[in-house]
Design a protein around this motif. Structure first.
Motif, PDB file in Angstrom:
ATOM      1  N   UNK A 190       0.834  -1.205   0.000  1.00 13.08           N
ATOM      2  CA  UNK A 190       0.000   0.000   0.000  1.00 13.08           C
ATOM      3  C   UNK A 190       0.865   1.249   0.000  1.00 13.08           C
ATOM      4  N   UNK A 191       1.963   1.229   0.763  1.00 13.25           N
ATOM      5  CA  UNK A 191       2.849   2.394   0.816  1.00 13.25           C
ATOM      6  C   UNK A 191       3.498   2.660  -0.543  1.00 13.25           C
ATOM      7  N   UNK A 192       3.937   1.600  -1.218  1.00 14.83           N
ATOM      8  CA  UNK A 192       4.574   1.760  -2.530  1.00 14.83           C
ATOM      9  C   UNK A 192       3.570   2.283  -3.553  1.00 14.83           C
ATOM     10  N   UNK A 193       2.379   1.714  -3.568  1.00 13.27           N
ATOM     11  CA  UNK A 193       1.364   2.165  -4.519  1.00 13.27           C
ATOM     12  C   UNK A 193       0.954   3.616  -4.248  1.00 13.27           C
ATOM     13  N   UNK A 194       0.866   3.974  -2.981  1.00 13.77           N
ATOM     14  CA  UNK A 194       0.541   5.366  -2.630  1.00 13.77           C
ATOM     15  C   UNK A 194       1.646   6.305  -3.089  1.00 13.77           C
ATOM     16  N   UNK A 225      -3.786   6.773  -0.308  1.00 14.70           N
ATOM     17  CA  UNK A 225      -3.534   5.633   0.575  1.00 14.70           C
ATOM     18  C   UNK A 225      -4.840   5.039   1.085  1.00 14.70           C
ATOM     19  N   UNK A 226      -5.805   5.898   1.406  1.00 18.23           N
ATOM     20  CA  UNK A 226      -7.102   5.419   1.893  1.00 18.23           C
ATOM     21  C   UNK A 226      -7.832   4.637   0.808  1.00 18.23           C
ATOM     22  N   UNK A 227      -7.773   5.122  -0.424  1.00 14.54           N
ATOM     23  CA  UNK A 227      -8.437   4.431  -1.531  1.00 14.54           C
ATOM     24  C   UNK A 227      -7.822   3.053  -1.766  1.00 14.54           C
ATOM     25  N   UNK A 228      -6.494   2.986  -1.705  1.00 13.78           N
ATOM     26  CA  UNK A 228      -5.821   1.717  -1.931  1.00 13.78           C
ATOM     27  C   UNK A 228      -6.067   0.754  -0.773  1.00 13.78           C
ATOM     28  N   UNK A 229      -6.080   1.278   0.439  1.00  9.70           N
ATOM     29  CA  UNK A 229      -6.321   0.438   1.616  1.00  9.70           C
ATOM     30  C   UNK A 229      -7.701  -0.187   1.578  1.00  9.70           C
ATOM     31  N   UNK A 230      -8.684   0.583   1.139  1.00 10.61           N
ATOM     32  CA  UNK A 230     -10.062   0.091   1.146  1.00 10.61           C
ATOM     33  C   UNK A 230     -10.269  -1.090   0.214  1.00 10.61           C
ATOM     34  N   UNK A 231      -9.504  -1.168  -0.858  1.00 13.63           N
ATOM     35  CA  UNK A 231      -9.659  -2.278  -1.809  1.00 13.63           C
ATOM     36  C   UNK A 231      -8.546  -3.310  -1.634  1.00 13.63           C
ATOM     37  N   UNK A 232      -7.313  -2.884  -1.826  1.00  8.73           N
ATOM     38  CA  UNK A 232      -6.193  -3.804  -1.703  1.00  8.73           C
ATOM     39  C   UNK A 232      -6.018  -4.333  -0.296  1.00  8.73           C
ATOM     40  N   UNK A 233      -6.266  -3.475   0.693  1.00  5.58           N
ATOM     41  CA  UNK A 233      -6.135  -3.907   2.078  1.00  5.58           C
ATOM     42  C   UNK A 233      -7.158  -4.965   2.434  1.00  5.58           C
ATOM     43  N   UNK A 234      -8.380  -4.815   1.959  1.00  7.14           N
ATOM     44  CA  UNK A 234      -9.427  -5.801   2.235  1.00  7.14           C
ATOM     45  C   UNK A 234      -9.041  -7.163   1.685  1.00  7.14           C
ATOM     46  N   UNK A 275     -19.604  -2.828   4.244  1.00 10.85           N
ATOM     47  CA  UNK A 275     -18.407  -3.094   3.450  1.00 10.85           C
ATOM     48  C   UNK A 275     -17.835  -1.823   2.831  1.00 10.85           C
ATOM     49  N   UNK A 276     -18.682  -0.840   2.610  1.00 11.62           N
ATOM     50  CA  UNK A 276     -18.235   0.385   1.954  1.00 11.62           C
ATOM     51  C   UNK A 276     -18.082   1.563   2.912  1.00 11.62           C
ATOM     52  N   UNK A 277     -18.746   1.512   4.064  1.00 11.37           N
ATOM     53  CA  UNK A 277     -18.757   2.642   4.992  1.00 11.37           C
ATOM     54  C   UNK A 277     -17.369   3.093   5.451  1.00 11.37           C
ATOM     55  N   UNK A 278     -16.471   2.175   5.848  1.00 10.20           N
ATOM     56  CA  UNK A 278     -15.145   2.638   6.309  1.00 10.20           C
ATOM     57  C   UNK A 278     -14.381   3.414   5.245  1.00 10.20           C
ATOM     58  N   UNK A 279     -14.422   2.933   4.003  1.00  8.12           N
ATOM     59  CA  UNK A 279     -13.706   3.609   2.923  1.00  8.12           C
ATOM     60  C   UNK A 279     -14.295   4.988   2.658  1.00  8.12           C
ATOM     61  N   UNK A 280     -15.622   5.070   2.575  1.00  4.55           N
ATOM     62  CA  UNK A 280     -16.272   6.352   2.326  1.00  4.55           C
ATOM     63  C   UNK A 280     -16.010   7.326   3.471  1.00  4.55           C
ATOM     64  N   UNK A 281     -15.985   6.816   4.685  1.00  2.00           N
ATOM     65  CA  UNK A 281     -15.706   7.653   5.859  1.00  2.00           C
ATOM     66  C   UNK A 281     -14.301   8.248   5.789  1.00  2.00           C
ATOM     67  N   UNK A 282     -13.317   7.404   5.437  1.00  2.00           N
ATOM     68  CA  UNK A 282     -11.931   7.873   5.380  1.00  2.00           C
ATOM     69  C   UNK A 282     -11.699   8.816   4.205  1.00  2.00           C
ATOM     70  N   UNK A 283     -12.236   8.476   3.049  1.00  2.00           N
ATOM     71  CA  UNK A 283     -12.009   9.281   1.853  1.00  2.00           C
ATOM     72  C   UNK A 283     -12.663  10.659   1.962  1.00  2.00           C
ATOM     73  N   UNK A 284     -13.800  10.717   2.646  1.00  2.00           N
ATOM     74  CA  UNK A 284     -14.511  12.003   2.790  1.00  2.00           C
ATOM     75  C   UNK A 284     -14.129  12.737   4.067  1.00  2.00           C
ATOM     76  N   UNK A 285     -13.075  12.265   4.738  1.00  2.00           N
ATOM     77  CA  UNK A 285     -12.638  12.867   6.008  1.00  2.00           C
ATOM     78  C   UNK A 285     -13.750  12.863   7.045  1.00  2.00           C
ATOM     79  N   UNK A 286     -14.565  11.813   6.999  1.00  2.00           N
ATOM     80  CA  UNK A 286     -15.625  11.643   7.972  1.00  2.00           C
ATOM     81  C   UNK A 286     -16.877  12.440   7.696  1.00  2.00           C
ATOM     82  N   UNK A 287     -16.976  13.068   6.525  1.00  3.71           N
ATOM     83  CA  UNK A 287     -18.099  13.956   6.238  1.00  3.71           C
ATOM     84  C   UNK A 287     -19.313  13.245   5.651  1.00  3.71           C
ATOM     85  N   UNK A 288     -19.084  12.210   4.847  1.00  6.38           N
ATOM     86  CA  UNK A 288     -20.179  11.589   4.111  1.00  6.38           C
ATOM     87  C   UNK A 288     -20.746  10.337   4.762  1.00  6.38           C
ATOM     88  N   UNK A 289     -20.272   9.994   5.941  1.00  7.52           N
ATOM     89  CA  UNK A 289     -20.765   8.813   6.650  1.00  7.52           C
ATOM     90  C   UNK A 289     -21.077   9.216   8.085  1.00  7.52           C
TER      91      UNK A 289
END
Length: 250
Positions: free
Chosen positions: A29-33, A66-75, A206-220
């Motif tokens: 994840x760090x390399x891809x980011x 990093x958040x976008x990659x974590x939500x998919x690749x990390x899962x 399944x999607x809430x954590x990623x949306x929460x992180x990507x939106x800085x907690x605004x959209x969830x």
């Protein structure tokens, strides 16, 4: 419980899957980011358009990527390790020996999940620290309060991403193989992506954590994010029940 926790911890830390999985999640994840950060610095209009909000060469864009990659690749990465933790007993033929132990199989299943949880927390913290190092080396600027908040959110995202992989343990148990769990892990990634496209948003665990992180907690909302807890509890209980009723004649 303590002997079971120790045994499962030794299995995970001493295994090739545990070591490779740890490196793959953290370094991958760090390399891809970092690669997306380098792409943002290229100035290519088409590439910048594809990167979207992550196209800025600063802490915000870097941690967003990093958040976008974590939500998919990390899962997927967490799911593979969790599948191995529960499925290896069947593949290695050690499940028979577990029936002979003076320990309830439910206790063994819970110990496996607790060890997985502790490993996921450690991996999430290590990933955030490595991202911090990459950002500092890349010269992304001063570490403001917002940056530290984003790094903390990245840690929480990693932990929640590992948590929502819980159905993998149940699948590996029912399917009695690592492959069954890995297949479900891939399916979870697909379902999460489809849920976002379908507009389920934060109401889909399944999607809430990623949306929460990507939106800085605004959209969830906190309620939507809190649905992750009963979701994880449900599949953990089902996994423990599957181990309790397990038979060797099938």
């Amino acid at each position: 419980m303590r002997p079971s926790l120790w045994a499962e911890a030794v299995k995970l830390t001493g295994s090739t899957v545990g070591r490779v999985g740890s490196v793959a999640v953290v370094a991958g994840i760090a390399v891809l980011s970092g690669a997306m950060l380098a792409a943002a610095a290229s100035g290519d209009p088409q590439l910048l358009a594809k990167l979207g909000p992550a196209a800025t060469r600063d802490w915000n864009g870097f941690l967003l990527a990093a958040a976008q990659i974590t939500s998919a690749g990390g899962l997927l990465g967490f799911g593979v390790v969790l599948s191995w933790i529960f499925g290896r007993e069947f593949g290695d033929g050690t499940i028979t020996g577990l029936f002979a132990l003076p320990v309830r199989r439910t206790t063994i299943a819970v110990a496996k999940m607790l060890v997985y949880g502790a490993w996921a927390v450690a991996i999430s913290v290590c990933l955030a620290l490595l991202l911090l190092l990459v950002g500092l080396v890349a010269g992304l600027g001063v570490l403001t309060a917002d940056v530290w908040t984003a790094l903390g959110r990245q840690v929480v995202l990693g932990i929640m991403t590992a948590a929502i992989a819980a159905p993998v343990a149940w699948a590996a148990t029912l399917g009695r193989s690592v492959l069954a769990g890995v297949s479900v892990a891939i399916g979870l990634v697909v379902i999460a992506q489809v849920a976002v496209l379908a507009g389920a948003g934060g109401w889909m665990p399944l999607a809430a954590p990623a949306l929460w992180a990507i939106s800085s907690g605004q959209n969830v909302t906190p309620l939507q994010l809190g649905l992750v807890l009963p979701y994880v509890a449900f599949f953990t209980l089902f996994t423990a029940a599957a181990w309790r009723t397990m038979q060797l004649d099938r």
